[in-house]
Design a protein around this motif. Sequence first.
Motif, PDB file in Angstrom:
ATOM      1  N   GLU A   1      -5.162   1.696  10.271  1.00  0.00           N
ATOM      2  CA  GLU A   1      -5.673   2.762   9.419  1.00  0.00           C
ATOM      3  C   GLU A   1      -4.783   2.935   8.191  1.00  0.00           C
ATOM      4  O   GLU A   1      -3.568   2.786   8.270  1.00  0.00           O
ATOM      5  CB  GLU A   1      -5.704   4.075  10.214  1.00  0.00           C
ATOM      6  CG  GLU A   1      -6.296   5.253   9.497  1.00  0.00           C
ATOM      7  CD  GLU A   1      -6.424   6.462  10.404  1.00  0.00           C
ATOM      8  OE1 GLU A   1      -7.448   7.145  10.309  1.00  0.00           O
ATOM      9  OE2 GLU A   1      -5.501   6.731  11.208  1.00  0.00           O
ATOM     10  N   VAL A   2      -5.417   3.252   7.066  1.00  0.00           N
ATOM     11  CA  VAL A   2      -4.702   3.645   5.863  1.00  0.00           C
ATOM     12  C   VAL A   2      -5.144   5.072   5.555  1.00  0.00           C
ATOM     13  O   VAL A   2      -6.338   5.368   5.537  1.00  0.00           O
ATOM     14  CB  VAL A   2      -5.009   2.706   4.673  1.00  0.00           C
ATOM     15  CG1 VAL A   2      -4.398   3.249   3.386  1.00  0.00           C
ATOM     16  CG2 VAL A   2      -4.495   1.300   4.949  1.00  0.00           C
ATOM     17  N   ILE A   3      -4.159   5.937   5.327  1.00  0.00           N
ATOM     18  CA  ILE A   3      -4.439   7.331   5.008  1.00  0.00           C
ATOM     19  C   ILE A   3      -3.786   7.644   3.675  1.00  0.00           C
ATOM     20  O   ILE A   3      -2.611   7.344   3.458  1.00  0.00           O
ATOM     21  CB  ILE A   3      -3.883   8.279   6.085  1.00  0.00           C
ATOM     22  CG1 ILE A   3      -4.486   7.956   7.449  1.00  0.00           C
ATOM     23  CG2 ILE A   3      -4.133   9.739   5.705  1.00  0.00           C
ATOM     24  CD1 ILE A   3      -3.853   8.712   8.602  1.00  0.00           C
ATOM     25  N   GLY A   4      -4.565   8.239   2.779  1.00  0.00           N
ATOM     26  CA  GLY A   4      -4.051   8.628   1.477  1.00  0.00           C
ATOM     27  C   GLY A   4      -4.380  10.084   1.188  1.00  0.00           C
ATOM     28  O   GLY A   4      -5.305  10.650   1.766  1.00  0.00           O
TER      29      GLY A   4
ATOM     30  N   GLY B   1     -11.586   4.942  -9.098  1.00  0.00           N
ATOM     31  CA  GLY B   1     -10.755   5.362 -10.216  1.00  0.00           C
ATOM     32  C   GLY B   1      -9.772   6.484  -9.923  1.00  0.00           C
ATOM     33  O   GLY B   1      -9.026   6.893 -10.801  1.00  0.00           O
ATOM     34  N   PHE B   2      -9.727   6.986  -8.700  1.00  0.00           N
ATOM     35  CA  PHE B   2      -8.833   8.082  -8.326  1.00  0.00           C
ATOM     36  C   PHE B   2      -7.713   7.526  -7.452  1.00  0.00           C
ATOM     37  O   PHE B   2      -7.985   6.881  -6.438  1.00  0.00           O
ATOM     38  CB  PHE B   2      -9.609   9.163  -7.568  1.00  0.00           C
ATOM     39  CG  PHE B   2      -8.819  10.405  -7.295  1.00  0.00           C
ATOM     40  CD1 PHE B   2      -8.739  11.414  -8.236  1.00  0.00           C
ATOM     41  CD2 PHE B   2      -8.160  10.569  -6.086  1.00  0.00           C
ATOM     42  CE1 PHE B   2      -8.010  12.568  -7.986  1.00  0.00           C
ATOM     43  CE2 PHE B   2      -7.429  11.722  -5.817  1.00  0.00           C
ATOM     44  CZ  PHE B   2      -7.353  12.723  -6.778  1.00  0.00           C
ATOM     45  N   LYS B   3      -6.459   7.785  -7.842  1.00  0.00           N
ATOM     46  CA  LYS B   3      -5.324   7.221  -7.108  1.00  0.00           C
ATOM     47  C   LYS B   3      -4.789   8.207  -6.067  1.00  0.00           C
ATOM     48  O   LYS B   3      -4.447   9.341  -6.383  1.00  0.00           O
ATOM     49  CB  LYS B   3      -4.205   6.835  -8.061  1.00  0.00           C
ATOM     50  CG  LYS B   3      -3.070   6.104  -7.363  1.00  0.00           C
ATOM     51  CD  LYS B   3      -2.096   5.510  -8.324  1.00  0.00           C
ATOM     52  CE  LYS B   3      -1.045   4.726  -7.572  1.00  0.00           C
ATOM     53  NZ  LYS B   3      -0.123   4.075  -8.476  1.00  0.00           N
ATOM     54  N   PHE B   4      -4.705   7.728  -4.836  1.00  0.00           N
ATOM     55  CA  PHE B   4      -4.153   8.486  -3.723  1.00  0.00           C
ATOM     56  C   PHE B   4      -2.748   7.989  -3.402  1.00  0.00           C
ATOM     57  O   PHE B   4      -2.481   6.789  -3.455  1.00  0.00           O
ATOM     58  CB  PHE B   4      -5.007   8.288  -2.462  1.00  0.00           C
ATOM     59  CG  PHE B   4      -6.379   8.875  -2.546  1.00  0.00           C
ATOM     60  CD1 PHE B   4      -6.604  10.203  -2.215  1.00  0.00           C
ATOM     61  CD2 PHE B   4      -7.452   8.099  -2.950  1.00  0.00           C
ATOM     62  CE1 PHE B   4      -7.875  10.746  -2.281  1.00  0.00           C
ATOM     63  CE2 PHE B   4      -8.724   8.626  -3.027  1.00  0.00           C
ATOM     64  CZ  PHE B   4      -8.942   9.964  -2.687  1.00  0.00           C
ATOM     65  N   MET B   5      -1.870   8.903  -3.038  1.00  0.00           N
ATOM     66  CA  MET B   5      -0.561   8.546  -2.511  1.00  0.00           C
ATOM     67  C   MET B   5      -0.765   8.153  -1.045  1.00  0.00           C
ATOM     68  O   MET B   5      -1.526   8.810  -0.319  1.00  0.00           O
ATOM     69  CB  MET B   5       0.374   9.746  -2.597  1.00  0.00           C
ATOM     70  CG  MET B   5       1.747   9.495  -2.008  1.00  0.00           C
ATOM     71  SD  MET B   5       2.807  10.950  -2.106  1.00  0.00           S
ATOM     72  CE  MET B   5       2.047  11.999  -0.880  1.00  0.00           C
TER      73      MET B   5
ATOM     74  N   VAL C   1       0.844  -1.200   0.000  1.00  0.00           N
ATOM     75  CA  VAL C   1       0.000   0.000   0.000  1.00  0.00           C
ATOM     76  C   VAL C   1       0.880   1.252   0.000  1.00  0.00           C
ATOM     77  O   VAL C   1       0.613   2.200  -0.734  1.00  0.00           O
ATOM     78  CB  VAL C   1      -0.953   0.002   1.216  1.00  0.00           C
ATOM     79  CG1 VAL C   1      -1.812   1.248   1.226  1.00  0.00           C
ATOM     80  CG2 VAL C   1      -1.822  -1.237   1.202  1.00  0.00           C
ATOM     81  N   ARG C   2       1.950   1.242   0.788  1.00  0.00           N
ATOM     82  CA  ARG C   2       2.856   2.389   0.829  1.00  0.00           C
ATOM     83  C   ARG C   2       3.536   2.602  -0.522  1.00  0.00           C
ATOM     84  O   ARG C   2       3.687   3.728  -0.980  1.00  0.00           O
ATOM     85  CB  ARG C   2       3.925   2.200   1.909  1.00  0.00           C
ATOM     86  CG  ARG C   2       3.419   2.398   3.301  1.00  0.00           C
ATOM     87  CD  ARG C   2       4.563   2.333   4.325  1.00  0.00           C
ATOM     88  NE  ARG C   2       4.031   1.877   5.589  1.00  0.00           N
ATOM     89  CZ  ARG C   2       4.233   0.688   6.115  1.00  0.00           C
ATOM     90  NH1 ARG C   2       4.999  -0.194   5.517  1.00  0.00           N
ATOM     91  NH2 ARG C   2       3.688   0.369   7.268  1.00  0.00           N
ATOM     92  N   ALA C   3       3.938   1.519  -1.149  1.00  0.00           N
ATOM     93  CA  ALA C   3       4.676   1.619  -2.408  1.00  0.00           C
ATOM     94  C   ALA C   3       3.792   2.014  -3.590  1.00  0.00           C
ATOM     95  O   ALA C   3       4.223   2.777  -4.458  1.00  0.00           O
ATOM     96  CB  ALA C   3       5.357   0.281  -2.713  1.00  0.00           C
ATOM     97  N   GLY C   4       2.574   1.509  -3.638  1.00  0.00           N
ATOM     98  CA  GLY C   4       1.745   1.719  -4.824  1.00  0.00           C
ATOM     99  C   GLY C   4       0.566   2.643  -4.660  1.00  0.00           C
ATOM    100  O   GLY C   4      -0.144   2.935  -5.624  1.00  0.00           O
ATOM    101  N   GLY C   5       0.328   3.124  -3.450  1.00  0.00           N
ATOM    102  CA  GLY C   5      -0.834   3.974  -3.233  1.00  0.00           C
ATOM    103  C   GLY C   5      -2.112   3.157  -3.231  1.00  0.00           C
ATOM    104  O   GLY C   5      -2.085   1.929  -3.220  1.00  0.00           O
ATOM    105  N   ILE C   6      -3.232   3.865  -3.252  1.00  0.00           N
ATOM    106  CA  ILE C   6      -4.519   3.187  -3.249  1.00  0.00           C
ATOM    107  C   ILE C   6      -5.466   3.929  -4.189  1.00  0.00           C
ATOM    108  O   ILE C   6      -5.533   5.153  -4.173  1.00  0.00           O
ATOM    109  CB  ILE C   6      -5.104   3.069  -1.825  1.00  0.00           C
ATOM    110  CG1 ILE C   6      -6.347   2.213  -1.835  1.00  0.00           C
ATOM    111  CG2 ILE C   6      -5.344   4.428  -1.206  1.00  0.00           C
ATOM    112  CD1 ILE C   6      -6.699   1.629  -0.487  1.00  0.00           C
TER     113      ILE C   6
END
Length: 126
Positions: A78-81, A66-70, A57-62
């Motif tokens: 928790e995952v935060i983008g 259809g919208f890519k978050f860093m 998740v850290r390397a590729g974002g999420i």
Amino acid sequence: MSWQSYVDDQLISTGKICKAAIIGKAGGVWAASEGYELSQAEQNFITHTAFSDPQTVRAGGITLAGFKFMTIQASEDEVIGRKGDRGVFIIPTEQAILVGEYEATPAGDGNIVMTKLADYLKSVGY
């Protein structure tokens, strides 16, 4: 209260979260804000990878709808983008995963709203 009510009344109506969904840990969208459609691949990434493989998740974002978050943070809690003035919080509970996007609002405000609902659902076994 229905799952849709949690999305509409506890997340969207606050004005701090603009798009949201509740996904079952076993799969499937339990509720989502109007027009917020997560593809099956996006749902699978959230349920199978987001909390079990934080390095990926850290390397590729999420990507959501259809919208890519860093990725800013990825842990088992928790995952935060973030990208531009948009951001996302993804928080697991016992049986579900909350997804909430914010835009043009302070990230801390969105996090408080998301964490409050997650804590409540955990307290009642969901």
